[in-house]
Design a protein around this motif. Structure first.
Motif, PDB file in Angstrom:
ATOM      1  N   LYS A 152      78.892 -36.522 -39.761  1.00  0.00           N
ATOM      2  CA  LYS A 152      79.064 -36.312 -38.316  1.00  0.00           C
ATOM      3  C   LYS A 152      79.508 -34.701 -38.415  1.00  0.00           C
ATOM      4  N   PHE A 153      80.221 -34.348 -39.729  1.00  0.00           N
ATOM      5  CA  PHE A 153      80.405 -33.038 -39.629  1.00  0.00           C
ATOM      6  C   PHE A 153      79.245 -32.073 -40.431  1.00  0.00           C
ATOM      7  N   LEU A 154      78.989 -32.682 -41.431  1.00  0.00           N
ATOM      8  CA  LEU A 154      77.722 -32.036 -42.495  1.00  0.00           C
ATOM      9  C   LEU A 154      76.570 -31.757 -41.652  1.00  0.00           C
ATOM     10  N   LYS A 155      76.132 -32.581 -40.949  1.00  0.00           N
ATOM     11  CA  LYS A 155      74.737 -32.200 -40.195  1.00  0.00           C
ATOM     12  C   LYS A 155      74.961 -31.079 -39.308  1.00  0.00           C
ATOM     13  N   HIS A 156      76.061 -30.671 -38.769  1.00  0.00           N
ATOM     14  CA  HIS A 156      76.166 -29.342 -38.080  1.00  0.00           C
ATOM     15  C   HIS A 156      76.402 -28.304 -38.863  1.00  0.00           C
ATOM     16  N   VAL A 157      76.764 -28.428 -40.121  1.00  0.00           N
ATOM     17  CA  VAL A 157      76.493 -27.190 -41.065  1.00  0.00           C
ATOM     18  C   VAL A 157      74.777 -26.640 -41.179  1.00  0.00           C
ATOM     19  N   GLU A 158      73.960 -27.701 -41.044  1.00  0.00           N
ATOM     20  CA  GLU A 158      72.738 -27.305 -41.525  1.00  0.00           C
ATOM     21  C   GLU A 158      72.167 -26.311 -40.545  1.00  0.00           C
ATOM     22  N   ARG A 159      72.599 -26.257 -39.247  1.00  0.00           N
ATOM     23  CA  ARG A 159      71.890 -25.195 -38.244  1.00  0.00           C
ATOM     24  C   ARG A 159      72.652 -23.914 -38.239  1.00  0.00           C
ATOM     25  N   THR A 160      73.723 -23.794 -38.959  1.00  0.00           N
ATOM     26  CA  THR A 160      74.560 -22.360 -38.910  1.00  0.00           C
ATOM     27  C   THR A 160      73.831 -21.453 -40.028  1.00  0.00           C
ATOM     28  N   LYS A 161      73.830 -20.170 -39.674  1.00  0.00           N
ATOM     29  CA  LYS A 161      73.223 -19.300 -40.297  1.00  0.00           C
ATOM     30  C   LYS A 161      74.153 -18.915 -41.691  1.00  0.00           C
ATOM     31  N   GLN A 162      75.335 -18.878 -41.616  1.00  0.00           N
ATOM     32  CA  GLN A 162      76.220 -18.709 -42.633  1.00  0.00           C
ATOM     33  C   GLN A 162      77.389 -19.430 -42.611  1.00  0.00           C
ATOM     34  N   LEU A 163      77.972 -19.523 -43.932  1.00  0.00           N
ATOM     35  CA  LEU A 163      79.270 -20.419 -43.818  1.00  0.00           C
ATOM     36  C   LEU A 163      80.498 -19.596 -44.193  1.00  0.00           C
ATOM     37  N   LEU A 164      81.733 -19.952 -43.689  1.00  0.00           N
ATOM     38  CA  LEU A 164      82.807 -19.168 -43.757  1.00  0.00           C
ATOM     39  C   LEU A 164      83.861 -20.515 -44.218  1.00  0.00           C
ATOM     40  N   LYS A 182      72.826 -20.784 -48.245  1.00  0.00           N
ATOM     41  CA  LYS A 182      73.339 -20.028 -46.936  1.00  0.00           C
ATOM     42  C   LYS A 182      74.261 -18.871 -47.552  1.00  0.00           C
ATOM     43  N   PRO A 183      74.335 -17.565 -47.017  1.00  0.00           N
ATOM     44  CA  PRO A 183      75.361 -16.734 -47.187  1.00  0.00           C
ATOM     45  C   PRO A 183      76.625 -17.364 -46.851  1.00  0.00           C
ATOM     46  N   PRO A 187      78.662 -22.671 -58.820  1.00  0.00           N
ATOM     47  CA  PRO A 187      79.730 -22.314 -57.783  1.00  0.00           C
ATOM     48  C   PRO A 187      79.039 -21.514 -56.815  1.00  0.00           C
ATOM     49  N   VAL A 188      79.788 -21.340 -55.406  1.00  0.00           N
ATOM     50  CA  VAL A 188      79.128 -20.627 -54.307  1.00  0.00           C
ATOM     51  C   VAL A 188      79.738 -19.087 -54.812  1.00  0.00           C
ATOM     52  N   GLU A 189      78.764 -18.252 -54.616  1.00  0.00           N
ATOM     53  CA  GLU A 189      78.977 -16.757 -54.785  1.00  0.00           C
ATOM     54  C   GLU A 189      79.207 -16.262 -53.587  1.00  0.00           C
ATOM     55  N   PHE A 190      80.496 -15.883 -53.170  1.00  0.00           N
ATOM     56  CA  PHE A 190      81.069 -15.301 -51.812  1.00  0.00           C
ATOM     57  C   PHE A 190      80.455 -13.890 -51.601  1.00  0.00           C
ATOM     58  N   LYS A 191      80.091 -13.537 -50.655  1.00  0.00           N
ATOM     59  CA  LYS A 191      79.628 -12.094 -50.316  1.00  0.00           C
ATOM     60  C   LYS A 191      81.016 -11.477 -49.985  1.00  0.00           C
ATOM     61  N   TYR A 192      82.124 -12.068 -49.362  1.00  0.00           N
ATOM     62  CA  TYR A 192      83.454 -11.256 -49.366  1.00  0.00           C
ATOM     63  C   TYR A 192      84.554 -12.556 -49.504  1.00  0.00           C
ATOM     64  N   VAL A 193      85.598 -12.072 -49.963  1.00  0.00           N
ATOM     65  CA  VAL A 193      86.602 -12.822 -50.230  1.00  0.00           C
ATOM     66  C   VAL A 193      87.959 -12.079 -49.559  1.00  0.00           C
ATOM     67  N   LEU A 194      88.500 -12.723 -48.535  1.00  0.00           N
ATOM     68  CA  LEU A 194      89.419 -12.005 -47.538  1.00  0.00           C
ATOM     69  C   LEU A 194      90.924 -12.903 -47.470  1.00  0.00           C
ATOM     70  N   PRO A 195      92.060 -12.199 -47.839  1.00  0.00           N
ATOM     71  CA  PRO A 195      93.346 -12.914 -47.699  1.00  0.00           C
ATOM     72  C   PRO A 195      93.707 -12.815 -46.083  1.00  0.00           C
TER      73      PRO A 195
END
Length: 378
Positions: free
Chosen positions: A219-231, A271-272, A315-323
């Motif tokens: 129910k959660f994971l299927k919605h991730v499919e349609r996003t352009k990027q992940l945060l 995905k980025p 591993p995921v390669e993050f474009k930006y890591v932000l505290p």
């Protein structure tokens, strides 16, 4: 630098993201044997994407969940060719995937106005069919909503996703010290000072085993499919769902989130991705954060803390890591800036790749042979 002004958040009350319905094309009209008449065609059933409807509205308005095209008119002495049956148009929300009962994909409707034929009406009776009409197609179909958003928030329960949205919006999503405060998706928009809008989907938190449908699971994971990027949003202190489950550091949390995405669908990891390390206002947060940065710089050296079956393929390669701190507002403006930066970079890359593909297709097109000019007579 373009800064955002606010996020507008739309909540989905009593959210329904899948619906099973019956569709049937109309039966054709009878032909008239004496004069060779032809009955009207049965009405087709179409799905039409709309912004004004939800799956819940469809379920409430049509509890029978049955949609049938009109019957074609019979041929007669006055009307040798019968009128076709009424077309049945079913308004559905944009962003749905349509499948049959076996899971085979029939089509998608991504934006308002998109149309899909799901059941053809039967043909009217004529001399070709001994004047007997045919019945329309009938089938069970599934409407599966997958939220379309620029950014999808990914995190375990209590990572602070709802707090993050509440900090940068006028909306007040439910926030508490217990897990699973987000049990229904919420779709918000970041509105920047130049009127650029970026949509963000805040989705129910994952748990270990989500890929096999534990917790919110698919129910959660299927919605991730349609996003352009992940945060990714993680707690700098790490995470523990309950006293019965193991404690995970922030680094281990990221690997487990990655694994759940990988086991559900590997394509999600292409995905980025950005990483927001939350709760930087707590004591010793800076030390935990610096340790996490070292682990992310050399992940293979720090995976020994996890069993082999909990280690993702890569591993995921993050474009930006932000505290950040959703509690105090620390780093929130920077986060919004880098979300915009990342989305703009992706758009520019897509434009360049599209132009490159067009150029390559033009270069590979066979050239037309030149016609020889006729010789001039002396």
């Amino acid at each position: 630098m373009v800064w955002c002004s606010r996020i507008l958040l739309r909540k989905y009350g009593n959210f329904i993201d899948n619906l099973r319905v019956h569709v049937k094309g109309g039966t054709g009209g009878m032909g008239l044997p004496r004069l060779g008449g032809e009955g009207g065609k049965g009405g087709d059933v179409w799905l039409v994407a709309s912004k004004e409807v939800s799956l819940k509205k469809i379920k409430d308005k049509f509890p029978h969940k049955r949609f049938v095209g009109g019957v074609g008119n019979n041929s007669s002495v006055r009307e040798l060719r019968g009128e076709p049956g009424a077309v049945c148009e079913v308004e559905v929300p944009a962003g749905i995937t349509i499948t049959n009962d076996n899971g085979a994909k029939i089509g998608e409707l991504d934006k308002a106005g998109d149309r899909l034929l799901v059941a053809k009406g039967g043909y009217g009776g004529s001399f070709r069919t001994n004047f007997t009409p045919s019945t329309g197609q009938k089938k069970i179909i599934r409407l599966d909503l997958k939220l379309i958003a620029d950014i999808g928030l990914v995190g375990f329960p209590n990572a602070g996703k709802s707090s993050l949205l509440s900090k940068i919006s006028h909306a007040k999503p439910e926030i508490a010290d217990y897990a699973f405060t987000t049990v229904k998706p919420e779709l918000g928009k970041i509105i920047y000072s130049d009127y650029k809008q970026i949509s963000i989907a805040d989705l129910p938190g994952l748990i270990e085993g989500a890929h096999i449908n534990k917790g919110m699971g698919h129910k959660f994971l299927k919605h991730v499919e349609r996003t352009k990027q992940l945060l990714f949003v993680v707690d700098v202190q790490g995470f523990q769902l309950s006293y019965k489950t193991p404690y995970r550091t922030a680094f281990e949390t990221i690997q487990l989130l990655t694994l759940e995405l990988q086991l559900y669908k590997k394509e999600l990891l292409t995905k980025p991705a950005l990483l927001a390390v939350n709760k930087m206002d707590i004591p010793d947060a800076e030390g935990h954060y610096q340790e996490l940065l070292q682990q992310l710089a050399n992940p293979s050296e720090h995976l020994h803390s996890l069993p082999d079956d909990l280690i993702p393929e890569r591993p995921v390669e993050f474009k930006y890591v932000l505290p950040i701190s959703a509690e105090t507002g620390q780093g929130i403006d920077d986060l919004m800036h880098f979300i915009r930066k990342s989305i703009d970079e992706q758009a520019e890359l897509e434009i360049r790749e599209s132009a490159k593909e067009k150029l390559q297709s033009l270069q590979t097109m066979p050239s037309r042979p030149r016609k020889n000019k006729p010789a001039l007579r002396p």
